[in-house]
Scaffold this active site. Structure first.
Site, PDB file in Angstrom:
ATOM      1  N   HIS A  66      37.870  51.121  40.035  1.00 52.80           N
ATOM      2  CA  HIS A  66      39.206  50.525  40.111  1.00 52.80           C
ATOM      3  C   HIS A  66      39.203  49.243  39.291  1.00 52.80           C
ATOM      4  CE1 HIS A  66      42.979  49.893  42.792  1.00 52.80           C
ATOM      5  NE2 HIS A  66      43.157  49.377  41.594  1.00 52.80           N
ATOM      6  N   HIS A  68      41.070  46.961  35.771  1.00 53.53           N
ATOM      7  CA  HIS A  68      42.181  46.724  34.837  1.00 53.53           C
ATOM      8  C   HIS A  68      41.678  45.879  33.665  1.00 53.53           C
ATOM      9  CE1 HIS A  68      45.253  48.099  37.768  1.00 53.53           C
ATOM     10  NE2 HIS A  68      44.442  47.553  38.660  1.00 53.53           N
ATOM     11  N   HIS A 194      48.157  54.165  45.184  1.00 54.20           N
ATOM     12  CA  HIS A 194      48.401  52.822  45.719  1.00 54.20           C
ATOM     13  C   HIS A 194      49.435  52.978  46.818  1.00 54.20           C
ATOM     14  CE1 HIS A 194      49.195  48.313  45.007  1.00 54.20           C
ATOM     15  NE2 HIS A 194      50.003  48.681  45.992  1.00 54.20           N
ATOM     16  N   ASP A 323      39.068  46.394  42.033  1.00 59.92           N
ATOM     17  CA  ASP A 323      40.452  46.131  41.604  1.00 59.92           C
ATOM     18  C   ASP A 323      40.483  44.905  40.692  1.00 59.92           C
ATOM     19  OD1 ASP A 323      43.166  46.382  41.258  1.00 59.92           O
ATOM     20  OD2 ASP A 323      43.708  45.779  43.294  1.00 59.92           O
TER      21      ASP A 323
END
Length: 467
Positions: A66, A68, A194, A323
């Site tokens: 996870h 970004h 999500h 995340d």
């Protein structure tokens, strides 16, 4: 024969379920990007490069499912080069990049373009999610054939002004999620969701804005646990009814653990993750860091944190992901006094391996269980095991060498991520060692505090592909 790399004399760790061994002293050899041998610890085979791991832990490189990167649209926040370097410094050798981009990764061509960019710039392996929300069977199948590792959906609306980044990602109701799951099920790939209910967010946000409280308290008020658990309940029921594999991202609430545990016991095809910030912190931290600590869903209360730990121990949670979501300090700083509208996210990839191994070293888990939670279970959940997530002859040489003799304090402001200045949660967190070296595909990319690899060291990981 001369090996490309030898890692000598360390304690080699594997998951507890590995059939060859879970833990032993040994010397590991690498040729052509793969592990070729596990030798006795005193053996010193000829090699072009050697890492003396005496007194250290040698384990599969971390896998962060996870993540970004922000590439290619927001270089000020980070890109495949900067954020994958941060991963390497943290002992993470594989990252799964979420499909938020310009445009969103909702087509075969968008996935192909993003994969080419990642393969050019990355220091570690990168796998890519696709976005199935356009509900086009040809594109969903095309993304699977091109090499998507899985798919991703949001139950929340796209942030205003960022709608194009979320193309194909938004599934605002259960019917849309069900239609998407029917498509992703046919590919054999998992769909990550999500889970937050937008209508409840809207309702609670209106109340939070009107409350006479300090601003830092409004974030949790706007997204209480029921926002997450209501959404998770619906997704789990759909997964079971449709027989569609789903993955619950960043579970944060006590009631979510109860729901996931029951769904698993009933045979639903579900996996679930939590993140270090939910295990480490409570909402009280936001009084100190304000908008820098705004993450969706929020860090919650002590009872939620305790329930997540129980979920790691009893298998309700399958692994820990970060995340990792960098923003600039200026973007966060501008939101003091207006936390509800602050950008949500916090860096974390450089904390994953040190924290999980610290918990293995201090007896919270066994070290073998730590390896499962930071690498092996993710590899198994997404079809990469035993190519990834284990150290055995024939597996890819993605390796972290960790020195437990060098205790340290996590210092987010000194991390390699572009979001370092905005990393306010991880300041002066003690850990039980330091990453000594990171090996990706048999090449040393990080060693003794420095990046020594080059862009392109990583591979675009695609199920069924070996390049």
């Amino acid at each position: 024969m001369t090996a490309d790399l030898a890692i000598t004399g360390g304690r080699i760790l594997n998951p507890s379920y590995e059939t060859t061994f879970a833990s032993r002293l040994g010397t590991l050899t690498v040729e052509g990007g793969r592990i070729t041998g596990i030798l006795e610890p005193t053996e010193r085979p000829p090699a072009r490069e050697t890492i003396d791991a005496s007194g250290m832990l040698v384990l599969p490189g971390g896998i962060d499912p996870h993540f970004h990167c922000r590439a290619p649209s927001f270089p000020e926040r980070g890109d495949f080069a900067t954020e994958s370097r941060a991963a390497a410094a943290g002992g993470v050798t594989t990252i799964f990049e979420m499909p938020i981009s310009k445009p969103g990764v909702a087509t075969k061509q968008a996935l192909k373009d993003r994969g080419s960019l990642a393969a050019r710039d990355a220091y570690v392996n990168i796998a890519l999610y696709g976005a199935p929300g356009l509900l086009l069977e040809s594109e969903v199948e095309g993304m699977a054939q091109t090499g998507a590792i899985a798919f991703k959906l949001f139950m929340t609306e796209a942030p205003p002004g960022r709608e194009d980044e979320f193309e194909g990602l938004i599934a605002p109701d259960l019917a849309t999620i069900g239609a998407a799951l029917e498509l992703t099920r046919e590919t054999g790939l998992r769909c990550a969701v999500h889970c937050e209910d937008q209508s409840l967010i809207d309702w609670y946000t209106r109340q939070a804005r009107d409350r006479s409280v300090e601003d830092w308290q409004r974030h949790l008020m706007s997204r209480p646990a029921v926002v997450e658990t209501t959404a998770i309940a619906g997704v789990l029921q759909l997964a079971r009814a449709l027989g569609a594999p789903v993955h619950i991202v960043h579970a944060s609430a006590k009631a979510s653990m109860d729901l996931i545990r029951v769904a698993k016991s009933a045979g639903a095809p579900v996996t679930a993750e939590t993140c270090p910030h939910y295990l480490m912190f409570t909402n009280a931290e936001l009084e100190r860091v304000g908008p820098y600590g705004k993450i969706n869903p929020p860090v919650r209360q002590t009872e939620d944190r305790d329930a997540l730990w129980r979920g790691l121990h009893d298998g309700a949670l399958d692994f820990v992901a970060t995340d990792h979501a960098p923003f600039t300090a200026a973007e966060k700083e501008a939101a003091w006094g207006n936390i509800i509208d602050a950008p949500p996210g916090h860096p974390g990839v450089e904390a994953l391996v040190p924290l999980l191994l610290t918990w293995g070293l201090d007896g919270t888990f066994t070290l073998e269980r730590s390896v499962e939670l930071l690498a092996s279970n993710a590899a198994r959940s997404f079809g990469l095991y035993p190519r990834k997530g284990v150290l055995r002859p024939g597996s890819d040489a993605d390796i972290c060498v960790f020195d437990p003799r060098r205790g340290a304090l996590l210092n987010g402001s000194a991390w390699l991520t572009k979001g370092a200045e905005a990393s306010r949660l991880y300041r002066d967190v003690p850990v039980g060692g330091s990453v000594h070296a990171t090996v990706v595909g048999g090449r040393v990319v990080y060693r003794e505090g420095s990046i020594v690899g080059q862009p392109g060291c990583g591979a675009w990981l695609r199920p069924g592909h070996t390049d």
